[in-house]
Enzyme design. Structure first.
Site, PDB file in Angstrom:
ATOM      1  NE  ARG A   1     -38.137  19.143  31.456  1.00  0.00           N
ATOM      2  CZ  ARG A   1     -37.405  18.406  30.633  1.00  0.00           C
ATOM      3  NH1 ARG A   1     -37.872  18.073  29.450  1.00  0.00           N
ATOM      4  NH2 ARG A   1     -36.197  18.009  30.983  1.00  0.00           N
TER       5      ARG A   1
ATOM      6  CG  HIS B   1     -32.403  19.775  33.194  1.00  0.00           C
ATOM      7  ND1 HIS B   1     -32.805  18.946  34.214  1.00  0.00           N
ATOM      8  CD2 HIS B   1     -32.760  19.148  32.036  1.00  0.00           C
ATOM      9  CE1 HIS B   1     -33.376  17.860  33.690  1.00  0.00           C
ATOM     10  NE2 HIS B   1     -33.361  17.971  32.377  1.00  0.00           N
TER      11      HIS B   1
ATOM     12  NE  ARG C   1     -33.383  12.086  26.364  1.00  0.00           N
ATOM     13  CZ  ARG C   1     -33.874  11.789  25.164  1.00  0.00           C
ATOM     14  NH1 ARG C   1     -33.647  10.621  24.642  1.00  0.00           N
ATOM     15  NH2 ARG C   1     -34.610  12.658  24.485  1.00  0.00           N
ATOM     16  CB  THR C   2     -36.168  14.752  32.455  1.00  0.00           C
ATOM     17  OG1 THR C   2     -35.048  15.247  31.730  1.00  0.00           O
ATOM     18  CG2 THR C   2     -36.118  15.287  33.881  1.00  0.00           C
TER      19      THR C   2
HETATM   20  C1  NCD Z   1     -32.879  18.866  27.692  1.00  0.00           C
HETATM   21  C2  NCD Z   1     -33.858  19.845  28.318  1.00  0.00           C
HETATM   22  O1  NCD Z   1     -35.054  19.583  28.396  1.00  0.00           O
HETATM   23  O2  NCD Z   1     -33.347  20.856  28.774  1.00  0.00           O
HETATM   24  N1  NCD Z   1     -33.271  17.561  27.653  1.00  0.00           N
HETATM   25  C3  NCD Z   1     -33.126  16.729  28.735  1.00  0.00           C
HETATM   26  O3  NCD Z   1     -33.694  16.948  29.780  1.00  0.00           O
HETATM   27  N2  NCD Z   1     -32.300  15.681  28.612  1.00  0.00           N
HETATM   28  C4  NCD Z   1     -32.200  19.350  26.470  1.00  0.00           C
HETATM   29  C5  NCD Z   1     -32.999  19.779  25.274  1.00  0.00           C
HETATM   30  O4  NCD Z   1     -34.216  19.821  25.269  1.00  0.00           O
HETATM   31  O5  NCD Z   1     -32.345  20.084  24.265  1.00  0.00           O
END
Ligand code: NCD
Length: 311
Positions: free
Chosen positions: A108, A136, A58-59
Site C-alpha cells: 500500500r 484498490h 482492514r486491508t
Molecule cells: C479504503 C482505502 O484505503 O482506500 N479503505 C480500505 O482499504 N477498506 C477507503 C478509505 O480509506 O476511505
C-alpha cells in the site's frame, strides 16, 4: 478452467475478466467449506510480506489473518518511520530486499503506479493494497463478492456509489470490476468530487452510468448504496474539505425512502457519512463486507500460490 491467478500480480482489477472474478468467488465459497486442516494445507510454510506506507486496519489485518488461516506466516512494514525508508532507502531497494524473504507481498503506497512499479522489479507476486488515488483491486473483489452473497447475483444490479468519487481509489476498482456484470450505476457526489474523466471514458459502453448530486433522486430505485469517505488527506487544500465535508449523511430517515432490502455498503473506515443508528438496521452490511475481506483474500492468496486449487 486454468487457475487465472497462479503466479500473477494483482495490480488493477482491469487485468481480470468476468470469468476470472467468478473463479475467485467460487474459490471463496469453497474455502469456507474446508476443514481446519485442509485450510492450513493451502499455504504451509509460505510467507506474506505486507508493506504498508499508508494507514490501514482492514486491508492489512485481513490479509495477515487470511494468510495465517491458510497455514502461512507474515512479516510486515506498518510504519515506514521504523524502517530504513526513514534513512532514505527507496522503494526499489525495499522491495528488492523483502522479495528475498517472502513468497508474496502486498503493497500500500500513496503514489499511483507504486504497485505496478514494485511488480516490475520483483519476481514474487505483488498485490496492490491501495495505490494513491488509483485503485484498490482486492477491496473491489470483496465488495463484489459481498453483493453476490447477500443479493444472490451480481448481474444487472442497480448501485449508487456515493461520496468522494474523485479521490476514492476503491471507487475506481469497484466501477471497473462491476462493469463485467452489466450494472446500472448512479454516481452521487458533490460537483467538486465527481468521478474522474478517465473512468467515464473507460466505462463507456460497459456500464449504464448517470451522475447525480442528490441521493434522494435515486435511493428508491437501487439494490445497494456504496458509501465512501471524503478522502480528507488527499484533497489539495483544507478549505476544499470544509466545502464538501458532511455533504452526505446516511441515516434511518433516508433509508426509509429506499427499498426494504436496500444494502448499505462501505469499504470503511467511515467518518460521518453513515450515522451509527444505521448499524442496527438490517440494511447495514458494511461489517459483513469486512468479514468477507478475509475470506476473499485467503482465496486469492491460495490461488496465487497453488496452481491446482483444492476441489
Ligand atoms: C479504503 C482505502 O484505503 O482506500 N479503505 C480500505 O482499504 N477498506 C477507503 C478509505 O480509506 O476511505
Amino acid at each position: 478452467m486454468i487457475n487465472p491467478f497462479y503466479g500473477r500480480d494483482i495490480i488493477s482489477i482491469r487485468d481480470f475478466s468476468k470469468l476470472d472474478l467468478e473463479y475467485l468467488f467460487r474459490m471463496s465459497d469453497k474455502i469456507q467449506k474446508l476443514s481446519h486442516d485442509e485450510l492450513k494445507g493451502l499455504a504451509p510454510g509460505k510467507l506474506l510480506g505486507t508493506l504498508f506506507f499508508e494507514p490501514s486496519t482492514r486491508t492489512r489485518l485481513s490479509f495477515e489473518a487470511a494468510m495465517l488461516s491458510i497455514g502461512g506466516g507474515t512479516v510486515s512494514i506498518v510504519e515506514a518511520r521504523t524502517t530504513s525508508i526513514e534513512k532514505g532507502e527507496n522503494l526499489n531497494d525495499t522491495v528488492k530486499t523483502v522479495e528475498s524473504y517472502v513468497d508474496i507481498m502486498v503493497l500500500r503506497h500513496h503514489m499511483e503506479g507504486a504497485a505496478r512499479f514494485a511488480a516490475q522489479i520483483t519476481q514474487k507476486p505483488v498485490i496492490n493494497g491501495g495505490s494513491g488515488i488509483e485503485e484498490h483491486p482486492t477491496q473491489a473483489m470483496l465488495d463484489i463478492y459481498t453483493l453476490l452473497k447477500l443479493r444472490g447475483r451480481i448481474t444487472n444490479l442497480k448501485i449508487a456509489v456515493i461520496g468522494d468519487l474523485k479521490y476514492g481509489r476503491t471507487v475506481y476498482s469497484l466501477l471497473y470490476g462491476l462493469a463485467n456484470f452489466n450494472p446500472q450505476i448512479f454516481l452521487v457526489s458533490p460537483p467538486d468530487l465527481m468521478v474522474r474523466d478517465e473512468a467515464l471514458i473507460d466505462l463507456e459502453g460497459k456500464a449504464k452510468l448517470s451522475q447525480h448530486e442528490n441521493i434522494e433522486e435515486i435511493i428508491h430505485d437501487v439494490d445497494a448504496i456504496y458509501v465512501t469517505r471524503i478522502q480528507k488527506e488527499r484533497l489539495p487544500d483544507p478549505l476544499e474539505y470544509e466545502k464538501v465535508k458532511g455533504s452526505y449523511v446516511i441515516d434511518n430517515k433516508l433509508l426509509s425512502k429506499g427499498r426494504e432490502d436496500l444494502m448499505v455498503l462501505h469499504p470503511l473506515p467511515r467518518a460521518t457519512e453513515i450515522k451509527s443508528e444505521v448499524d442496527k438496521t438490517p440494511n447495514a452490511k458494511y461489517f459483513i463486507q469486512a468479514q468477507y475481506g478475509k475470506i476473499v483474500r485467503a482465496a486469492l492468496i491460495s490461488l496465487m500460490l497453488n496452481e491446482q486449487p483444492p476441489n
